[in-house]
Design an enzyme around this catalytic site. Structure first.
Site, PDB file in Angstrom:
ATOM      1  N   CYS A  58       6.395   8.620  -0.227  1.00  2.00           N
ATOM      2  CA  CYS A  58       7.489   8.022  -0.989  1.00  2.00           C
ATOM      3  C   CYS A  58       6.972   7.264  -2.206  1.00  2.00           C
ATOM      4  CB  CYS A  58       8.287   7.089  -0.090  1.00  2.00           C
ATOM      5  SG  CYS A  58       7.324   5.699   0.529  1.00  2.00           S
ATOM      6  N   ALA A  61       4.595   4.510  -1.533  1.00  4.51           N
ATOM      7  CA  ALA A  61       3.230   4.976  -1.263  1.00  4.51           C
ATOM      8  C   ALA A  61       2.488   5.226  -2.569  1.00  4.51           C
ATOM      9  CB  ALA A  61       3.259   6.251  -0.422  1.00  4.51           C
ATOM     10  N   ARG A  92      -6.184   4.310   2.448  1.00  3.52           N
ATOM     11  CA  ARG A  92      -6.590   5.225   1.379  1.00  3.52           C
ATOM     12  C   ARG A  92      -8.091   5.214   1.102  1.00  3.52           C
ATOM     13  NH1 ARG A  92      -4.540   8.618  -2.130  1.00  3.52           N
ATOM     14  NH2 ARG A  92      -5.492   7.489  -3.827  1.00  3.52           N
ATOM     15  N   HIS A 191       4.132   6.134  -8.974  1.00  7.42           N
ATOM     16  CA  HIS A 191       3.090   6.036 -10.001  1.00  7.42           C
ATOM     17  C   HIS A 191       3.714   5.524 -11.298  1.00  7.42           C
ATOM     18  CE1 HIS A 191       1.324   9.805  -7.836  1.00  7.42           C
ATOM     19  NE2 HIS A 191       0.929   8.697  -7.235  1.00  7.42           N
TER      20      HIS A 191
END
Ligand code: SF4
Ligand code: SF4
Lengths: 540, 471
Positions: A58, A61, A92, A191
């Site tokens: 999503c 994330a 991550r 992003h």
């Protein structure tokens, strides 16, 4: 591998209900490079259909996990119920090296307002404020970032107002991200949201001046497996001054200072191209698409940088570094080729890795039979030239496009018009990205947002030597007898960037594609040919 | 619930059995959580039912995160479908997404059941998912549709464990049908245990010659073989027919002291169908396991099989042998409440002081349960529910334990303190084989005991200047 890609495509979508089949058919194309350099159009960055097992995550994330998470001294607070925060806690595998033990590193913390029913009903702003105050008292960070998850957007907490208020009260930088997971269609939305807020709230706050001749930022490198360390080392050896990385091994001050660089290098185009564009508009910093995955790609990228600065001394240094590194690479390449030549790979991952890593496989003599992104857009497949023709749908409309103007005092064009024109050579990818498809062999399958079902069919039909994806796909792929390389976490290996990383990668893939364990799946008594029937007694 | 949950205080409830704990500040934020979210538990349950696919109604991101988490522990495929809310479904409702999602899953997987759990988003909107699921099922009555089960799992009111128990109850409540003929089996409802635990429970029941239905049963679906041909939905899982017959069972055995007062599957079967509910603690340690075996003995009406008695005897023998290494040591245990209770029971038996028993859960029954199983802890046993790893770490600095027992998330604390971590429970993503750790019964206790003793020995060896090889 005598499969006709067009047939495979047809077969793959046949199982779906009609509407879904039609949609998926537009997201699966067979590459074909036209004489004018054109490639077929692919549908990308569209919502995954309900009930499809997608690889995608999503917006939250993409925002918290990908872009902001790797920076070590921005303290993150996730505003929402506990799960979203827990799942993004150190998963991550970004690495970071604070300059000393006493410098802050908040990467190992996962702070959440852990909303309860009470706050869902009556609002969570008060709790968020208290959480920010508390985090400040405990950690004394330079900056605090607040991330909204789905329920928060819905109950209407004004996280930005809270951030503003706390910024004033605490005298440190506090900013928030409306990165609720229902925005956009994938990590990609996050992003963009992260780029916007960093640009608005961080970039340009630190005016530290640099004497260095060649100053750059590295955008879209998140230091998985120590990749950024390798790249940093190459820059150092070439005499290139790295001001900030977004955001692997980075800190707040360097990001705030990044507007002083003379060039932005774009590694992951998908996650950070917005930043490159905004910095160019506001501060006049040009950008270059580079790729440090693959030895040849690394050499090419270093040469591009030298070409941009157009400095004889820099060019010489770059050549020296390449000359120092390439012999080792050649030896390793030759060695693995003897075992890997002709083997096949599929890559379904991310928004740039499925492209970048093709280079490494080709360097090993392997063939790419299918590839696709998890959250790429059309420009990542077809190149930025298609940008003007991309339709903006409802899912993308709700992500803010910041209007950027040149800064009144700090806009400094780095290049003259003629120089810019000289750099327009397509090979250089100056302020351009050619995308994945033009660099692929004709007749290869390109699949956007591949589903679990398609993955299975693809593997059954092609039996590739290796499949590259993430942890969610890894064990399903391996159940089918095909090794799966994780290109998000690197399977806890790496680094894979630069020359040294390329060698690591060759060895790793060599080991995987030549693994013998599947020959043991059947026990000896299970593989024995059935006992022949006793010969009938001849009757006379 | 033992914690104050007014809008600004989400404080750590610190309870003490014997002595007041050192005063530590309580915090607003949850800092490094010691719990996961509710639909994750529900997804695990659905994965443990034959032919079932878990489905989350809400945003796709939650499903992706939960998949990656479950997969990192089991190292097995785990599909969770989602209805994938967009901004407009967040505003106008996700009914259409749910319908399309169910159709698409049916077309791809041909499942026998789809388990629909909810995420915070759709719970916040207040969608009537139960009604939506019912309508869908009714509308498809003439088509080959999978059985649907719905469970409401808002994470802002419960943890993964709550989601797990709620899902087991929903499955039973939806599927169990009054049986004309009582069947002779027993319902085993173990809670969130490992794949190895489930396999072992089935073995025990068999040895008692009891037919059993274990719900859920992910012993194969989340710990499966390497395959020649891939299975979309892995083989194994509790047969749906078996769940339907749960109403006619001889009895139910449900583990978890912390849930004894709650409306669980066993409670439902007892109140609705009169199936006798035996609600026990997780059988870890000799005493808790004795209670389990005694119950089985009564239900089966036959003696405890000799091989299990022998496992018990060997276990006691090893307690004697290992006593000198463990006695008086101090341990912190953390994780799911019932696992913590079971571990505390074991530690109390072997002479390790559980100086801190911590959980992110908030059933409100943790303190009482620990007092029951470890009544005479010779030192201070501090019990914290609704807590987090930073609080545990802060307390650990003061308590100076010799070892930690819990999931991978405590590794940072163990590393800081330079003490061993014995990995149990969920999630374990820094070691291989989390799903194959056996915790339950005499055999599981044996393995835990051996691992605890060996962790202490190894630590002693590593930190010794001499480096004994004979200990
Ligand atoms: S929104 Fe709720 S269900 Fe989704 S990950 Fe977050 S806590 Fe879990
Ligand atoms: S609730 Fe929203 S933000 Fe959180 S994990 Fe789910 S989709 Fe992402």
């Amino acid at each position: 591998m005598a499969h006709d890609a067009h047939e495979v495509k047809k077969e793959m979508v046949a199982i779906y209900p009609k509407k879904l089949g039609k949609k998926r058919a537009e997201q699966i194309v067979v590459t074909e490079l036209g004489p004018d350099g054109s490639v077929p159009e692919i549908k990308a960055n569209v919502r995954s259909s309900p009930g499809i097992i997608t690889q995608r995550g999503c917006a939250y994330a993409g925002c918290k996990g990908v872009v902001i998470g790797p920076s070590r001294d921005i303290l993150s607070i996730v505003h929402g119920p506990i799960g979203c925060s827990f799942y993004a806690w150190l998963t991550r595998r970004n690495q970071t090296r604070p300059p000393s033990d006493s410098d802050p590193n908040f990467i190992t913390y996962c702070l959440s307002t852990d909303m309860t029913e009470q706050e869902i009903v009556f609002g969570g702003e008060k709790k968020l404020k208290a959480a920010i105050k508390e985090a400040y008292d405990v950690f004394h960070p330079k900056a605090i970032a607040v991330f909204s998850t789905c329920p928060v957007g819905l109950i209407g907490d004004d996280v930005h107002a809270v951030a503003r208020q706390m910024k004033e009260e605490l005298g440190i930088n506090v900013f928030a991200f409306s990165c609720e997971g229902y925005r956009g269609v994938s990590q990609s939305a996050g992003h963009h949201i992260a780029n916007n807020q960093l640009f608005k709230h961080v970039i340009g706050l630190n005016e530290l001046a640099h004497e260095d001749k060649f100053t750059i930022n590295l955008l879209g490198e998140y230091n998985i497996g120590g990749d950024a360390f390798v790249i940093e080392d190459l820059f150092r050896r070439c005499g290139i001054k790295l001001i900030a990385t977004f955001s692997g091994n980075s800190d707040y001050d360097s990001m705030a200072n990044s507007h002083t660089a003379d060039l932005n290098l774009v590694m992951c185009h998908r996650s950070i191209n917005y930043m490159a564009e905004m910095m160019e508009k506001k501060f006049g910093i040009p950008w270059l698409k580079i790729n440090f995955i693959g030895a040849a790609a690394t050499a090419k990228s270093l040469r591009k940088i030298a070409e941009y600065f157009d400095d004889a001394e820099l060019k010489a240094k770059v050549e020296t570094v390449i000359a120092e590194e390439m012999p080792k690479v050649d030896v390793a390449q030759k060695d693995v080729k003897s075992r890997c030549q002709g083997k096949t790979a599929m890559l379904f991952v991310g928004g740039s890795r499925a492209h970048h890593y093709q280079v490494l496989f080709k360097e090993m003599g392997m063939e790419i039979v299918a590839a696709g992104y998890e959250f790429g857009h059309r420009d990542d497949y077809e190149g930025r030239k298609v940008l003007p023709t991309i339709k903006v749908d409802a899912d993308s409309k709700n992500i803010e496009e910041i209007e950027v103007r040149p800064d009144e005092t700090r806009y400094v064009p780095r290049l003259s018009q003629e120089r810019k024109a000289q750099l327009a050579d397509p090979e250089l990818e100056f302020q351009d990205y050619v995308g994945m498809m033009p660099e692929m062999e004709d007749g290869t399958l390109v699949i956007d947002d591949i589903s679990h079902h398609e993955t299975e069919r693809l593997i059954e039909l092609y039996k590739p030597s290796i499949f590259c994806a993430g942890i969610k796909e890894k064990y399903a792929v391996q159940k089918m007898g095909i090794p799966c390389k994780q290109l998000h976490s690197y399977d806890y290996g790496g680094p894979y960037a630069g020359f040294e990383g390329a060698i690591n990668f060759y060895r790793e893939i060599d080991r995987m594609v030549n693994m013998k364990v599947w020959s043991l799946v059947k026990a000896p008594w299970q593989t024995l040919a059935p006992q022949p029937e006793p010969a009938p007694v001849a009757a006379d | 619930m033992s914690a104050d949950t007014s809008a600004v205080t989400n404080m750590t409830a610190s309870l003490n059995i014997l002595q007041k704990p050192a005063a530590l500040p309580s915090y607003v934020s949850t800092r490094n959580a010691c719990k996961l979210c509710a639909p994750l538990g529900a997804s695990l349950v659905f994965r443990g039912i034959e032919g079932a696919v878990p489905f989350l109604h809400g945003s796709q991101g939650c499903a992706t995160y939960m998949r990656r988490y479950i997969i990192s522990h089991f190292r097995e495929p785990m599909d969770i479908a989602a209805s994938g809310f967009s901004e407009s479904s967040a505003i106008f409702g996700g009914g259409e997404n749910l319908r399309r999602g169910l159709q698409n899953v049916t077309a791809q997987y041909k499942p026998s059941m789809i388990g629909v759990a909810t995420t915070c988003l759709c719970e916040t909107i207040g969608e009537d998912v139960a009604a939506m699921v019912r309508e869908y099922q009714e509308a498809q009555i003439d088509l080959p549709t999978p059985q649907l089960v719905h469970v409401s799992t808002p994470s802002y009111s419960g943890t993964h464990v709550d989601g797990f128990h709620a899902a087991v109850r929903s499955v039973v409540a939806t599927l169990a049908t009054p049986e004309p003929e009582p069947s002779h089996h027993v319902n085993l409802l173990p809670g969130m245990v490992s794949a190895a635990d489930i396999r072992y429970l089935k073995e025990i029941a068999e040895d008692f010659e009891l037919s059993s239905i274990v719900l859920p049963d992910y012993s194969e679906t989340l710990d499966g073989p390497a395959l020649d041909a891939y299975e979309k939905i892995p083989a194994g899982g509790t047969p749906i027919q078996g769940i339907r017959s749960a109403a006619g069972a001889r009895a139910s055995i449900e583990f978890g002291r912390s849930i004894r007062q709650r409306d669980t599957a066993a409670a439902f079967l007892e109140s609705t169908f009169g199936v006798r509910a035996h609600r026990l603690g997780l059988p870890i340690g000799i005493n808790e396991t004795d209670r389990f075996f005694s119950t089985l003995k009564d239900i089966a009406d036959r003696p405890v099989p000799r091989q299990h008695e022998m496992e018990r005897e060997r276990l006691i023998d090893s307690y004697v042998d290992g006593h000198k290494y463990v006695f008086g040591k101090r341990a912190i245990v953390y994780g799911e409440e019932d696992l913590v209770v079971g571990l505390a029971a074991l530690l109390a038996e072997i002479g390790i002081i559980p100086v801190l028993c911590a959980s992110g859960g908030k059933s409100g029954a943790l303190r009482q349960s620990i007092a029951e199983v470890a009544p005479s802890s010779p030192g201070v046993t501090e019990v914290c529910d609704y807590t987090d790893f930073m609080s545990i770490g802060e307390k650990a600095k003061l308590l100076k334990p010799d070892l930690l027992i819990g999931n991978s998330k405590g590794y940072g604390i163990a590393r800081d303190l330079g003490i061993p971590l014995v990995r149990v429970g969920f999630p374990i993503h820094d070691r291989i084989g989390g799903q194959r750790i056996l915790h339950l019964g005499y055999r599981g206790t044996q393995q835990l005991f051996d691992r605890i003793v060996n962790a202490l020995l190894e630590h002693k060896q590593q930190t010794s200047e001499i480096g004994y090889s004979y200990m």
